[in-house]
Design an enzyme around this catalytic site. Structure first.
Site, PDB file in Angstrom:
ATOM      1  N   LYS A 166       0.862  -1.192   0.000  1.00 12.92           N
ATOM      2  CA  LYS A 166       0.000   0.000   0.000  1.00 12.92           C
ATOM      3  C   LYS A 166       0.894   1.236   0.000  1.00 12.92           C
ATOM      4  CE  LYS A 166      -4.076   1.833   2.470  1.00 12.92           C
ATOM      5  NZ  LYS A 166      -4.999   1.594   3.611  1.00 12.92           N
TER       6      LYS A 166
ATOM      7  N   SER B 280      -9.798   1.331   2.182  1.00 17.81           N
ATOM      8  CA  SER B 280      -8.918   2.143   1.379  1.00 17.81           C
ATOM      9  C   SER B 280      -7.782   1.387   0.696  1.00 17.81           C
ATOM     10  CB  SER B 280      -8.330   3.257   2.247  1.00 17.81           C
ATOM     11  OG  SER B 280      -7.516   2.718   3.268  1.00 17.81           O
TER      12      SER B 280
ATOM     13  N   SER C 181      -9.990  -1.081   6.378  1.00 16.58           N
ATOM     14  CA  SER C 181      -9.389  -0.891   5.057  1.00 16.58           C
ATOM     15  C   SER C 181      -8.596  -2.064   4.501  1.00 16.58           C
ATOM     16  CB  SER C 181      -8.487   0.343   5.055  1.00 16.58           C
ATOM     17  OG  SER C 181      -9.286   1.485   4.890  1.00 16.58           O
TER      18      SER C 181
HETATM   19  N1  GLN Z   1     -13.330   3.588   5.409  1.00 17.82           N
HETATM   20  C1  GLN Z   1     -12.855   4.023   6.694  1.00 17.82           C
HETATM   21  C2  GLN Z   1     -12.517   5.488   6.618  1.00 17.82           C
HETATM   22  O1  GLN Z   1     -12.783   6.052   5.637  1.00 17.82           O
HETATM   23  C3  GLN Z   1     -11.693   3.199   7.128  1.00 17.82           C
HETATM   24  C4  GLN Z   1     -10.444   3.541   6.434  1.00 17.82           C
HETATM   25  C5  GLN Z   1      -9.285   2.730   6.878  1.00 17.82           C
HETATM   26  O2  GLN Z   1      -9.419   1.686   7.506  1.00 17.82           O
HETATM   27  N2  GLN Z   1      -8.105   3.242   6.565  1.00 17.82           N
HETATM   28  O3  GLN Z   1     -12.001   6.078   7.515  1.00 17.82           O
END
Ligand code: GLN
Length: 509
Positions: A96, A171, A195
C-alpha cells in the site's frame, strides 16, 4: 450457476481471469527455494502480468520494476551461494502506498506528497526484504487511507478485477485488487476502520487486521494512530498467515508495539474448530445487511458447526455505536497527524507572499475533498467548547464497545459477522453522499476501536456474481484461533467442501 462459481477455493476467482498467475505465495517460495525456478523469473512473470493488466485495473501508483528485479537477483545469488534467502524467497508483494520505501515514491495517493522520497523503509518493508519477498509496487489507496472505495485517490480509482465497473473497496483497494488480479500473490494494507478487510471482501481475497500493536507501524504514514494497523492480503489463508508471521513481532521503533514475537499462525492452520464457541453478532448481521450476504454468513456458521464448533447468536450492543464514535475519533487523530503537511517538510509547496499563505495554498492544492472534510470534522471535534461533547463522548463510547466485546468473549472464543453489508458497488454510487460511504464500514470498525484482530474470508458470491466476505473476530492476541477458523471456512469452500461454490447463490437457508 455462473462460470465463476466453479473456479475453486474461495477467493480464487480473480486469479485465473487476469494474468493467469495463480500460484500461491507458498508454492512460489518453495519453487524458488528448491531451485526449481529463479526469483528473477517469478518477478518477470508478475511484471508482465502487471504490464498487460494494470492499465485497466490501476492497482499500482508506481511499479518498482528495477528495484524488484534487483532484489530478485540478490535472492538468486544468495541461493547460488548456498545461503538461505528466507521463507518468502522470490514472492512478489504489493505494498500500500502509505508504507515508506526508501528512495521510492510514497504518496498516500495524495498530491501533497508528490515528489517526496522517504529516507527510510517501514519496518514491515525491511522485514519483507529480510524474508526474501520482493516489493513489486506501491498500490493505490484512498487519499491518506480515508475512504472505502479507492475512489478518493488523487491519481484515479482502482477497478475491481471481478467487474471493472465496480469499486475494489478501500482504502487498500490497490493491494486487494493486485492480489485478486494475480499481479502479486501477497499484499500489505493498513486497516484503521476496515481498510484491509473491506477490499479483501469486495475482491474475493483473504484480508486480516492484526491485534493493535502486533505489527509495527514504524514507517506507516499515520492516519489515526490509535486505530491504524498493517495487515496482510493473500489468495489463501495459508499465504496470509505466512505474510503475517514475517511482518509481525516486536519492534523497538514503534512505542505501541507488543513486546512479543510474531504469533505462530501457520502451524495451527490444520487444528480445526472442534469445541470452539462462536457467536454470530446479531447487531452486525441484521436489517441493513443484504439477504445474499446474510445467506453466506449463515452458510459459514453451518460450515463451522459441521466442523465441530458451537455457533450461537450473541448481542454485542455497543457495536451499533461504532460508526459514530469512529467518525469522531479517527478524524480527530487525523487532523493532528496531517498538520505536518505544511508545504515545508514534505512534497508539494505552493508559494505565497507570507509563510502562513504558503501553508494554506499548499494544503488547499495538496489535499482532496475527503481529506479536507476529515480535517474539518476532527478539528471541530477537538475544539474548545466541543471537546467533551464530541471527542470525549466518543472515547466513552469506545470504552463501552471494549466492554461489550469483553463480555461476549467470556462466552465465546470468536465472533462471526459479514465483513460488509453488501458486495462491491458501482463507481460513483456513494461518492456524492459521504454518510452512505461511511456506512460500508459498520461491521469492521468495532474491532479497530477495541484494538482486536479480525479476518475476512471469501465465502462465495452474491446475487450479482460479486465476492462476499465473512468476518471472524476475536479478542486481543487470538490470531492463531482466527486463522484456524478461517482455514476451516476456506476448506469448506473447496470444490469438495460442504459450503462449496455451488452454495454461492442457490442456497436459501
Ligand atoms: N473507510 C474508513 C474510513 O474512511 C476506514 C479507512 C481505513 O481503515 N483506513 O475512515
Amino acid at each position: 450457476m455462473s462460470e465463476r462459481d466453479t473456479s475453486g477455493p474461495g477467493g480464487r476467482q480473480g486469479a485465473e481471469e487476469v494474468g493467469g498467475l495463480e500460484a500461491s505465495a507458498l508454492q512460489l517460495a518453495a519453487q524458488v527455494r528448491s531451485g526449481a525456478r529463479s526469483a528473477v523469473s517469478v518477478v518477470e512473470d508478475h511484471l508482465a502480468g502487471i504490464a498487460a493488466g494494470d492499465g485497466e485495473i490501476h492497482a499500482f501508483n508506481h511499479v518498482m520494476e528495477e528495484e524488484a528485479l534487483a532484489a530478485a537477483s540478490r535472492v538468486d545469488e544468495r541461493l547460488a551461494a548456498g545461503e538461505d534467502p528466507g521463507p518468502l524467497a522470490g514472492v512478489p508483494v504489493a505494498l500500500k502506498d502509505n508504507l515508506c520505501t526508501r528512495g521510492v515514491p510514497t504518496t498516500c495517493s495524495s498530491r501533497i506528497l508528490e515528489g517526496w522520497l522517504p529516507p527510510y523503509d517501514a519496518t514491515v518493508v525491511a522485514r519483507l526484504a529480510a524474508s526474501g519477498a520482493i516489493a513489486i509496487g506501491k498500490a493505490n489507496l484512498d487519499e491518506f487511507a480515508m475512504g472505502s472505495s479507492t475512489e478518493h485517490s488523487a491519481f484515479g480509482p482502482t477497478r475491481n478485477p471481478h467487474d471493472t465497473g465496480r469499486v475494489p473497496g478501500g482504502s487498500s483497494g490497490g493491494s486487494a485488487a493486485a492480489v485478486a488480479a494475480g499481479f502479486a500473490p501477497l499484499g500489505l494494507g493498513s486497516d484503521t476502520g476496515g481498510s484491509v478487510r473491506l477490499p479483501a471482501a469486495y475482491c474475493g481475497v483473504v484480508g486480516m487486521k492484526p491485534t493493535y500493536g502486533a505489527v509495527s507501524r514504524y514507517g506507516l504514514i499515520a492516519f489515526a494512530s490509535s486505530l491504524d494497523q498493517i495487515g496482510p492480503f493473500g489468495r489463501t489463508v495459508a499465504d496470509a498467515a505466512a505474510l503475517l508471521e514475517v511482518v509481525a513481532g516486536h519492534d523497538p521503533l514503534d512505542s505501541t508495539s507488543i513486546d512479543a514475537p510474531a504469533p505462530a499462525v501457520s502451524a495451527v492452520l490444520d487444528a480445526g474448530v472442534e469445541g470452539l464457541r462462536i457467536g454470530l453478532v446479531t447487531e452486525l448481521s441484521g436489517e441493513g445487511t443484504d439477504p445474499d450476504v446474510r445467506r453466506r454468513v449463515a452458510a459459514a456458521a453451518e460450515a463451522l458447526e459441521a466442523a465441530g464448533a458451537k455457533v450461537e447468536d450473541v448481542s454485542v450492543p455497543a457495536t451499533t455505536l461504532g460508526l459514530s464514535a469512529y467518525y469522531l475519533i479517527a478524524p480527530a487523530e487525523a487532523s493532528s497527524n496531517l498538520a505536518r503537511y505544511d508545504g515545508v517538510r514534505y512534497g508539494l509547496r505552493v508559494d505565497a507572499p507570507t509563510n502562513g499563505g504558503m501553508n494554506v495554498a499548499s494544503r488547499t492544492a495538496g489535499f482532496g475533498d475527503e481529506v479536507k472534510r476529515r480535517i474539518m470534522l476532527g478539528t471541530y471535534a477537538l475544539s474548545a467548547g466541543y471537546y467533551d461533547a464530541y471527542y470525549g463522548k466518543a472515547q466513552q463510547v469506545r470504552t463501552l464497545i471494549i466492554r461489550d466485546f469483553a463480555a461476549a468473549y467470556e462466552r465465546f472464543d470468536l465472533l462471526l459477522s459479514p465483513t460488509a453489508p453488501t458486495t462491491a458497488f458501482p463507481f460513483g454510487a456513494k461518492t456524492a453522499d459521504p454518510l452512505s460511504m461511511y456506512l460500508t464500514d459498520v461491521c469492521t470498525i468495532p474491532s479497530n476501536l477495541a484494538g482486536d484482530p479480525a479476518i475476512s474470508v471469501p465465502y462465495g458470491l452474491g446475487d450479482d456474481g460479486m465476492p462476499i466476505g465473512v468476518q471472524l473476530l476475536g479478542p486481543a492476541l487470538s490470531e492463531p484461533t482466527l486463522f484456524r477458523a478461517a482455514a476451516v471456512l476456506e476448506h469448506s469452500m473447496a470444490p469438495t467442501g460442504d459450503g462449496g461454490p455451488a452454495a454461492g447463490r442457490e442456497r436459501t437457508t
